[in-house]
Scaffold this active site. Structure first.
Site, short mmCIF file in Angstrom:
data_model
loop_
_atom_site.label_atom_id
_atom_site.label_comp_id
_atom_site.label_asym_id
_atom_site.label_seq_id
_atom_site.Cartn_x
_atom_site.Cartn_y
_atom_site.Cartn_z
CE LYS B 116 -4.56 -1.09 1.01
NZ LYS B 116 -5.85 -0.41 0.96
CG ASN B 235 -14.41 -3.16 2.71
OD1 ASN B 235 -14.79 -2.09 2.26
ND2 ASN B 235 -13.83 -3.30 3.87
CD GLU B 288 -6.38 -2.28 -3.31
OE1 GLU B 288 -5.35 -2.83 -2.92
OE2 GLU B 288 -7.51 -2.69 -3.02
CG PHE B 348 -26.03 -10.88 3.41
CD1 PHE B 348 -26.26 -11.01 2.05
CD2 PHE B 348 -26.64 -9.84 4.09
CE1 PHE B 348 -27.07 -10.09 1.39
CE2 PHE B 348 -27.45 -8.92 3.44
CZ PHE B 348 -27.66 -9.05 2.09
#
Lengths: 510, 681
Positions: B116, B235, B288, B348
């Site tokens: 990163k 995410n 990224e 979920f």
């Protein structure tokens, strides 16, 4: 003349009101429909023809002579379900709590006699407080007359009981002898002795619902064959059941147009049986994928789930299905599953309904509770039922068929007409591990040797071909073609004739 | 060009790569673990190599095993798909040593973009826009205000050692910056014993938009427009589309050029993705770079007609790019929905098991892929495209060892609305049974006003479904359509029932024309008039709907036209009625005769039991042990019992404090879903 006609109108109107507006309201308040409303929903619109609308009781004790409502607490007659004739009685809880008097019983007996004579099912809707106490022994006699007819009608015409309210004491024995009992959750119960007597005698505290509600009888006692949410649903589903049944033992099971391919290929069945022999799978998937339009009417869904029983259609014709369920207790046979399936097989045989048997059975359940409970005789019931059945019998072994249970599950030796096996079938005395431990007892201490023996045994016996070599399996079939094979098999058996030797009756190990 | 490539992956992406390889006349090698013996990619490949037990860390990501599979089969190149070894520099190195081509970027690019901090540094050096911030130590509040002004409000003041929101403040002006600095510092000192603070730009209304780039080994690089992936759950991307409904041409160009500049800066040569975060004012900042094929690459293919896998293979074979930036045209709109084996009604929770039914909608070829000749397979041509990338089949298994993705369903249309509508219909026609899946949820998103208007941020799911997904309530017009359809279907079923053998002559049942449709408690009296072409359903309270369909009893998918608008319903029988699934809604529908309706209205409404004080079995399984006894007081999170399902032991824990009042199951009992294991006071 006009007056006379209008008097008939008036009398009918009064009779139709049963116990009157207030009691009808109370009945609705309990979440229940009235006797006539139930008939409305059970039968085709405007098809009901009533008998004995004006019958009244003859009791003169306890001031009963002052109240003689027309109909006497039960509505009887005949009508049609999808154009097919059925006889029906429906107890009217708004009249004397639906209690059974001598005349009430006579009304029921009358339609039962007609049903037997004319070859049509009897559907009884039970909602009764029990015997009419005021009539004493005459009421008991009435019960016995009904019982006797239930017995005589058994195997002659289908008898279906809907328990839609109380059904207690001796009254339970009439539904008990019919072919199917359906109950409504929360508003019906059945028991020989009620919670009060139970408390007095055994000190057990139990509610009516716990003692004899729909859940109790569908899950624990197996007295009932199905439970529904409410009256409307129950009546609709009984109509659906009647669509599967022949009207009497004089005719073949019904056929109706179907929208499905007899040659339908189901590739997914090729992967139904898992690679690991100890991994369960859902046998209901196979049943639903074999059935016309995926339509399956399950009987005793909540009881002894290690075996599945119910009705499907193949090419439009009703077929009874008995199937081991590997998801529950590995699909073994035990006391409960043997009894459940035996009764179902005998119903099918009595009414000429062909039987499809789907086998994945590791054997009988071991244990003291089973042996003490008489698994020998209960298992024998299923064996007996299959062996005596003369209807077309088609069997598909999907995986395990071990030991005595193999013999029981409609094997070739019990006059199976078509005995198919999937390539995954293992027809053997027992599983490889158990067999090796007996045959090679001397090598028990040597894990490597035992493993080698096990592999050898599996290679030799864990397949359908040993049985196929002997002709015990007619053909090893591809799972994806099962529907086509089974449909063709039953089609070829439409004219099957098989007679058991004359006897007064058999002596099944009850 | 290569003769044979190995695909070091499984599932849909392995199948996807095989399709392109086949088209190019390249032989394929699949690798598979024990759990994938019967997998689709194994069936599709020309050669297969078994590489070990189910867990990926003992099979798919063991470099030695993959290398020996390559050696064994003589594959000249390897496509890594995504995940697994796709961004593993060691794997690229091993391939290099073995002189096998890696269908992906050079090892150096993977390494550079894998970190990163390094990647941000490289991006800054390449003049790529990064989130502005001050990484140095900030002495006092006044300095914080000065820096904040340099960055521009709003800013985020963060503790260096921070995490989980602690020591974090958002400031919109000088006063807030001053206060925020102080309170962050105090909090950081107390919580972490480290009061170092830094400041960076706070991105408001953030959207996740990424640029697809293609670079060859000869210094050429292009960008293929963007993909918007703002709809994410924790995410994990759920819905993606291309182009983004938010970007204008200038921003697209700026982002694209920066993305290519970055790729060139690291000597990139393959397909790659540069991810940006874009704020409400269309300021974009580099996040990224993903040095692999992205899961959501099909949406780019659908609007550009470029087969990205083909390009990757050609680049790996040393070919120069045959497309220039000017050749790249974005035509129409593409949407992708990821179908996951995750039960939306159970927060979920992953759902594994057998796909008892798996019937994706029929693929339809249209748009740039069809016109450009890069469409896979032989789907019929239509106005809107339907593409389904999948690695499973009916009767197959969703395994617990891997990603629970069932399929990537994509649609393309000339406009965004057309693509969305095509997606709705495709979802309605997508049959998946046997496991829980998120189809109802993505169907709900397709009808969500914010999605329809294109007004979404990465917080979409968290904001719009804060309490999870509780199903869809259809608008009245849709319910009427369902009611009319069910009346027509019910009539067909009932007429068939009257054709059973054994009827009394001349006393046939006549099926009526008047019905009352009850959907979830609401009733509509209707009259149906049937003719050879269909039926007209008139509602008692006004309005008629014309229904036509070739539905017959037993069909689980009903293709209807209601007032000439296509309607697809999933149809199942329930006692006395239908279960209908459409547009994410799951409905119980009863079509009653008027008399039935009248009496049904008298039936008591049975409320489902209050399960908040019960422990329900979440999956079919066997009770291995029960850890508590009646009368025990349990604490939140305490283990209550263990259920074994699919050979996995699942520990069920208390959701809240309570006292055990009843235990209904013991060790050895086998339970179905929703069976009550125990109850609490």
């Amino acid at each position: 003349m006009k007056d006379i006609l209008s008097e008939l109108e008036d009398r009918r109107a009064t009779a139709r009101l049963g116990g009157g507006e207030r009691r009808i309201e109370a009945q609705h308040g309990r979440g229940k429909l009235t006797a006539r409303e139930r008939i409305d929903l059970l039968l085709d619109e405007a098809s009901f023809e009533e008998f004995d609308m004006f019958v009244a009781h003859r009791c003169v004790d306890f001031g009963m002579e002052k109240q003689r409502p027309a109909g006497d607490g039960v509505v009887t007659g005949w009508g049609t379900i999808n154009g097919r004739m059925v006889y029906v009685f429906s107890q009217d809880f708004t009249v004397f709590g639906g209690s059974l008097s001598e005349t009430h019983a006579q009304k029921i007996c009358k339609i039962m006699d007609m049903a037997m004579q004319n070859g049509a099912p009897v559907i009884g809707i039970n909602d009764s407080g029990g015997a009419r106490i005021q009539e004493g022994v005459a009421s008991l006699a009435g019960y016995a007359e009904v019982f006797q007819r239930n017995i005589m009608a058994s195997g002659v015409v289908p008898q279906i009981s809907l328990v839609m309210g109380p059904c207690a004491g001796g009254a339970v024995y009439s539904p008990a002898m019919t072919d199917f009992i359906f109950m409504v959750k929360d508003s019906s119960y059945m028991f020989v002795t009620g919670p009060d007597v139970v408390k007095t005698v055994t000190n057990e505290v139990v509610t009516a619902e716990e003692l004899g509600g729909a859940i109790t009888h569908t899950k624990k006692s197996s007295v009932a064959d199905g439970a529904f949410e409410n009256d409307v649903e129950a009546l609709a589903e009984v109509r659906r059941l009647v669509d599967f049944l022949p009207l009497s033992n004089r005719e073949k099971p019904p056929v109706r147009p179907f929208f499905d391919e007899a040659k339908r290929v189901e590739n997914s069945l090729d992967t139904l049986v898992p690679e690991n022999p100890n991994t369960p799978y859902d046998m209901k998937e196979l049943i639903v994928k074999l059935a016309d339009e995926g339509d399956f009417y399950e009987i005793q869904e909540d009881y002894a789930k290690n075996i599945i029983t119910g009705f499907v259609r193949l090419e439009g014709q009703t077929v009874g299905v008995v199937a081991n369920q590997p998801m529950v207790l590995a699909g073994c046979l035990d006391i409960d599953s043997s009894r459940k399936a035996a009764r179902f097989v005998r119903f099918c045989d009595a009414f000429e309904i062909p039987i499809l048997t789907l086998v994945d059975v590791p054997g009988f359940l071991p244990g003291t509770s089973q042996e003490y409970g008489g698994v020998i005789k209960h298992g024998a019931k299923l064996l007996f039922a299959y062996g005596e059945a003369t209807v077309p019998k088609v069997t598909v072994i999907t995986r395990k068929a071990y030991g005595g249970a193999y013999d029981v599950m409609a094997s070739k030796h019990l006059r199976g007409d078509f005995n198919y096996a999937w390539p995954t079938a293992e027809i053997a005395v027992m599983g490889a591990k158990g067999a090796v431990e007996i045959i090679h007892r001397a090598d028990l201490g040597d894990a490597d040797k035992i493993a080698a023996h096990t592999a050898e045994y599996e290679e030799r016996f864990a397949n359908p071909f040993v049985a196929a070599e002997k002709g015990f399996i007619d053909e090893v079939i591809f799972p994806h073609n099962t529907r086509m094979r089974v449909c063709r098999a039953f089609a070829s058996l439409r004219n099957k004739k098989l007679q058991n030797p004359w006897k007064k009756h058999d002596n099944i190990p009850l | 060009m290569f003769d044979k490539i190995l695909i070091a992956n499984r599932g849909e992406i392995a199948c996807r790569v095989i399709k392109t390889a086949r088209k190019m006349g390249i032989k394929t090698v699949a690798i598979y673990s024990d759990a994938d013996k019967k997998a689709l990619h194994v069936e599709m490949a020309d050669e297969v190599v078994h590489i070990g037990p189910p867990p990926a860390n003992q099979s798919y990501i063991v470099i030695d095993k993959v290398m020996s599979a390559i050696k064994e089969t003589g594959a000249q190149a390897v496509h890594p798909g995504y995940g697994f070894l796709s961004e593993n520099a060691k794997f690229a190195e091993a391939l290099e040593a073995a002189e096998v081509a890696f269908i992906g970027p050079p090892k150096g690019a993977i390494e550079a973009m894998g970190d990163k901090i390094t990647s941000k540094k490289i991006a800054q050096d390449a003049d790529v826009s990064t989130v502005p911030g001050y990484m140095g130590l900030i002495e006092n509040a006044e300095e914080a205000v000065k820096i904040s002004n340099q960055i521009g409000y709003p800013v985020m003041i963060k503790a260096s050692a921070g995490g989980g929101g602690k020591g974090m403040r958002i400031a919109w002006d000088d006063t807030e910056a001053r206060e925020g600095f102080q309170s962050s510092k105090n909090e950081a000192a107390n919580s972490f014993g480290d009061d170092r603070i830094f400041i960076e730009k706070f991105v408001t209304q953030p959207r996740h938009i990424e640029i697809q780039v293609l670079c060859d080994a000869h210094g050429n690089g292009i960008y293929l427009g963007e993909r918007e992936c703002s709809i994410q759950r924790r995410n994990q991307k759920v819905v993606e589309e291309a182009p983004s409904p938010f970007l204008d041409e200038a921003t697209r160009k700026a982002m694209g050029e920066q993305a290519v500049a970055l790729a060139k800066a690291v000597g990139y040569a393959s397909a790659g993705t540069v991810e940006f975060i874009v704020d409400g004012d269309k300021n974009f900042y580099f996040l990224e770079m993903n040095t692999r094929l992205q899961v959501e690459h099909p949406v780019t293919e659908l609007i550009t007609g470029v087969d990205l896998v083909e390009q990757m293979i050609r680049i790996a074979a040393g070919e120069p790019l045959s497309i220039t930036q000017d050749d790249v045209k974005l035509t129409g709109w593409a949407i992708e929905n990821r179908l996951y084996a995750e039960d939306p009604y159970r927060n979920f929770l992953p759902s594994i098991g057998r796909l008892t039914r798996y019937r994706p909608p029929a693929e339809v070829a249209a748009g740039p892929m069809h016109e450009g000749g890069t469409w896979h397979g032989d789907a019929p041509v239509g106005e809107t495209a339907v593409r389904n990338d999948t690695g499973v089949y009916e009767g197959g298994e969703i395994s617990m060892y891997y990603d629970p993705m069932i399929a990537k369903l994509c649609t393309w249309g000339l406009t965004r609305d057309a693509a969305i509508e095509a997606m709705r219909v495709a979802l309605d026609s997508f049959e998946v049974e046997g496991i829980g899946h998120n189809l109802p949820f993505v169907a709900a998103v397709m009808d969500h006003p914010k999605f329809i208007s294109g007004d979404m941020t990465t917080a979409f799911i968290a904001e719009e479904y804060p309490d999870g997904f509780e199903g869809v309530t259809l608008p009245e017009t849709d319910l009427r359509g369902v009611a009319a359809a069910c009346t027509a279907m019910h009539r067909v079923s009932e007429i068939r029932r009257t054709q059973v053998s054994g009827r009394m002559d001349n006393h046939a049942r006549r099926v009526g024309d008047n019905w009352v449709v009850n959907i979830q408690g609401e009733s509509w009296p209707v009259t149906i008039a049937a003719d050879p072409a269909g039926s007209t359903v008139s509602f008692e309270d006004g309005g008629t709907l014309r229904v036509s369909s070739d539905w017959t009893p037993g069909d689980q998918l009903a293709h209807l036209q209601v007032n000439c608008v296509p309607l697809v319903l999933k149809v199942d029988k329930i006692p006395g009625g239908f279960r209908i699934r459409s547009r994410g809604a799951d409905l119980k529908v009863h079509v009653y005769s008027p008399r039935q309706a009248e009496l049904a209205a008298l039936m008591p409404e049975k409320l489902p039991p209050d399960t908040s004080k019960m422990l329900l079995c979440p999956m079919p399984g066997l009770i291995v042990k029960v850890d508590v006894e009646v009368g025990d007081e349990v604490q939140e999170g305490q283990a209550l019992c263990t259920v074994e399902a699919m050979k996995m032991e699942n520990i069920l824990r208390a959701e809240r404090k309570g006292i055990v009042s009843k235990i209904n199951a013991g060790a050895g009992d086998s339970l179905a879903v929703d069976d009550v294991i125990m109850e609490f006071e």
